[in-house]
Design a protein around this motif. Structure first.
Motif, PDB file in Angstrom:
ATOM      1  N   ILE A 262     -12.648  11.787  -2.136  1.00 40.71           N
ATOM      2  CA  ILE A 262     -12.254  10.621  -2.924  1.00 40.71           C
ATOM      3  C   ILE A 262     -12.755  10.809  -4.353  1.00 40.71           C
ATOM      4  O   ILE A 262     -13.953  10.755  -4.620  1.00 40.71           O
ATOM      5  N   LYS A 263     -11.814  11.033  -5.267  1.00 37.57           N
ATOM      6  CA  LYS A 263     -12.162  11.290  -6.662  1.00 37.57           C
ATOM      7  C   LYS A 263     -12.407  10.011  -7.450  1.00 37.57           C
ATOM      8  O   LYS A 263     -13.100  10.028  -8.468  1.00 37.57           O
ATOM      9  N   GLY A 264     -11.818   8.916  -6.997  1.00 44.95           N
ATOM     10  CA  GLY A 264     -12.019   7.683  -7.742  1.00 44.95           C
ATOM     11  C   GLY A 264     -11.380   6.478  -7.075  1.00 44.95           C
ATOM     12  O   GLY A 264     -10.367   6.599  -6.380  1.00 44.95           O
ATOM     13  N   ILE A 265     -12.022   5.315  -7.239  1.00 46.71           N
ATOM     14  CA  ILE A 265     -11.465   4.022  -6.850  1.00 46.71           C
ATOM     15  C   ILE A 265     -11.358   3.222  -8.126  1.00 46.71           C
ATOM     16  O   ILE A 265     -12.369   2.905  -8.769  1.00 46.71           O
ATOM     17  N   HIS A 266     -10.136   2.915  -8.537  1.00 44.46           N
ATOM     18  CA  HIS A 266      -9.874   2.345  -9.854  1.00 44.46           C
ATOM     19  C   HIS A 266      -9.392   0.902  -9.727  1.00 44.46           C
ATOM     20  O   HIS A 266      -8.285   0.651  -9.241  1.00 44.46           O
ATOM     21  N   PHE A 267     -10.226  -0.038 -10.167  1.00 44.38           N
ATOM     22  CA  PHE A 267      -9.859  -1.454 -10.143  1.00 44.38           C
ATOM     23  C   PHE A 267      -9.144  -1.820 -11.436  1.00 44.38           C
ATOM     24  O   PHE A 267      -9.599  -1.477 -12.542  1.00 44.38           O
TER      25      PHE A 267
ATOM     26  N   SER B  73      -7.316  16.078  -3.269  1.00 44.74           N
ATOM     27  CA  SER B  73      -8.198  14.921  -3.196  1.00 44.74           C
ATOM     28  C   SER B  73      -7.373  13.641  -3.333  1.00 44.74           C
ATOM     29  O   SER B  73      -6.153  13.692  -3.507  1.00 44.74           O
ATOM     30  N   ASP B  74      -8.052  12.493  -3.247  1.00 45.72           N
ATOM     31  CA  ASP B  74      -7.376  11.199  -3.332  1.00 45.72           C
ATOM     32  C   ASP B  74      -7.990  10.333  -4.426  1.00 45.72           C
ATOM     33  O   ASP B  74      -9.201  10.398  -4.691  1.00 45.72           O
ATOM     34  N   ARG B  75      -7.151   9.509  -5.026  1.00 47.30           N
ATOM     35  CA  ARG B  75      -7.593   8.444  -5.925  1.00 47.30           C
ATOM     36  C   ARG B  75      -6.886   7.157  -5.513  1.00 47.30           C
ATOM     37  O   ARG B  75      -5.729   7.195  -5.084  1.00 47.30           O
ATOM     38  N   PHE B  76      -7.572   6.037  -5.653  1.00 51.80           N
ATOM     39  CA  PHE B  76      -7.036   4.749  -5.241  1.00 51.80           C
ATOM     40  C   PHE B  76      -7.024   3.787  -6.421  1.00 51.80           C
ATOM     41  O   PHE B  76      -8.054   3.579  -7.072  1.00 51.80           O
TER      42      PHE B  76
ATOM     43  N   PHE C  42       0.882  -1.170   0.000  1.00 49.17           N
ATOM     44  CA  PHE C  42       0.000   0.000   0.000  1.00 49.17           C
ATOM     45  C   PHE C  42       0.913   1.211   0.000  1.00 49.17           C
ATOM     46  O   PHE C  42       1.627   1.454   0.976  1.00 49.17           O
ATOM     47  N   ILE C  43       0.915   1.937  -1.087  1.00 49.35           N
ATOM     48  CA  ILE C  43       1.870   3.032  -1.260  1.00 49.35           C
ATOM     49  C   ILE C  43       1.177   4.281  -1.804  1.00 49.35           C
ATOM     50  O   ILE C  43       0.087   4.221  -2.376  1.00 49.35           O
TER      51      ILE C  43
ATOM     52  N   ARG D  80      -3.692  12.989  -4.722  1.00 48.50           N
ATOM     53  CA  ARG D  80      -2.675  12.014  -4.335  1.00 48.50           C
ATOM     54  C   ARG D  80      -3.187  10.639  -4.746  1.00 48.50           C
ATOM     55  O   ARG D  80      -4.339  10.282  -4.499  1.00 48.50           O
ATOM     56  N   ILE D  81      -2.322   9.853  -5.377  1.00 45.80           N
ATOM     57  CA  ILE D  81      -2.702   8.532  -5.867  1.00 45.80           C
ATOM     58  C   ILE D  81      -2.122   7.459  -4.955  1.00 45.80           C
ATOM     59  O   ILE D  81      -0.947   7.511  -4.592  1.00 45.80           O
ATOM     60  N   PHE D  82      -2.950   6.486  -4.610  1.00 41.99           N
ATOM     61  CA  PHE D  82      -2.530   5.341  -3.804  1.00 41.99           C
ATOM     62  C   PHE D  82      -2.644   4.078  -4.645  1.00 41.99           C
ATOM     63  O   PHE D  82      -3.540   3.963  -5.490  1.00 41.99           O
TER      64      PHE D  82
END
Length: 313
Positions: free
Chosen positions: A198-203, A160-163, A109-110, A122-124
């Motif tokens: 949270i701008k997006g959760i990307h699978f 914001s964050d994106r995952f 998890f980075i 920020r992208i995780f």
């Protein structure tokens, strides 16, 4: 705050800081003026006075940005962060670097070191690196994610964050261990306490049964967040949302690989600075014995974990 504290794992350029401040109608003088007022208010809140001595002005400015430059919004957010951390201690408190040794051998998890040049998010990235993992703990996963969040309070400056969630080595056994109650508490901490956008959760690398994961998220997460879940059929498709220049090599990007970034985080977490930040984080909680019970009930009774509050006569 003229310059940001330096951390190469959470880079923010001077131009990005200036743009984010400008978008929130802030400049150096206005920030100082606002933080002076917020700091004075904090010192007068009996239930917060013990914690705010560890809430330095760098952290306060991060929270001020999350509150879009609003003084009153920042006061409310500081109260909510310090209170909610204590309401959900199983995720937030009493962490040690050493408790995650096994986790780091099986999962990644980075943060990506650079903000998205498009939306300054920020992208995780989250990956399971061991396909044969049989002792996956969702609670440990959340504790680690929010531990990284402790360091963001000191070094971050994002909108914001994106995952990115890589499902390559995820199986039904792991999915069955995702506790919906813990997932909801994680969302509460993220969006209600910290106010993260949270701008997006990307699978990516989704299996055939990805719909089961999405259905679980839709049952637990707020509609606004679950509507921002994307399943990408290719890395090129992912790059339409997250620029190739900041993506890791594994996803067809031009940046450092996830494995290298994970190793850099592992080394950083061994430093004295990292351990000090983690120890200090345990002190960033409100003292509910000093707060009016009526006020607490108005603000927090409906939150996950609020049943943990001690009754005070």
């Amino acid at each position: 705050m003229e310059t940001l504290s330096n951390n190469p794992l959470l880079k923010v350029s001077d131009a990005e800081v200036a743009m984010i401040r400008r978008d929130n109608n802030l400049d150096t003088n206005k920030i100082k003026e606002n933080l002076d007022e917020i700091e004075e208010w904090c010192k007068k809140q009996s239930h917060l006075e013990g914690a705010v001595q560890y809430l330095n002005r760098d952290i306060m400015e991060r929270i001020h940005i999350l509150a879009k430059g609003s003084v009153e919004g920042t006061k409310k957010k500081i109260d909510k962060i310090l209170t909610t951390r204590g309401l959900i201690p199983e995720i937030m408190l009493n962490k040690s670097i050493d408790e995650f040794n096994e986790f780091q051998e099986n999962l990644i998890f980075i943060t990506l070191p650079n903000l998205s040049p498009v939306c300054h998010s920020r992208i995780f990235v989250s990956q399971i690196t061991n396909p044969n993992i049989n002792n996956f703990s969702f609670l440990t996963y959340l504790r680690y994610c929010f531990m990284i969040g402790e360091y963001r309070l000191y070094f971050e400056y994002s909108m914001s964050d994106r995952f990115i969630v890589d499902l390559k080595n995820v199986n039904m056994n792991i999915i069955a261990k995702i506790n919906p109650v813990l997932l909801k508490k994680g969302e509460t901490l993220c969006t209600e306490a910290y106010g993260t956008k949270i701008k997006g959760i990307h699978f990516v690398n989704a299996p055939r049964y990805v719909d089961k994961i999405i259905n679980l998220l839709k049952q637990v997460l707020k509609e606004k967040i679950s509507s921002r879940v994307y399943v990408h059929c290719s890395y090129e498709d992912l790059q339409r949302e997250i620029p190739k220049e900041i993506l890791p090599k594994e996803y067809g990007g031009d940046s450092t690989s996830c494995a290298e970034l994970a190793e850099q985080w592992k080394e950083y977490l061994k430093t004295e600075q990292a351990r000090t930040i983690l120890e200090t984080s345990n002190k960033l909680i409100s003292d509910e014995s000093k707060r009016c019970s009526i006020k607490f009930n108005e603000e927090y009774l409906g939150m996950p974990g609020s049943f943990r509050r001690l009754n005070v006569d």
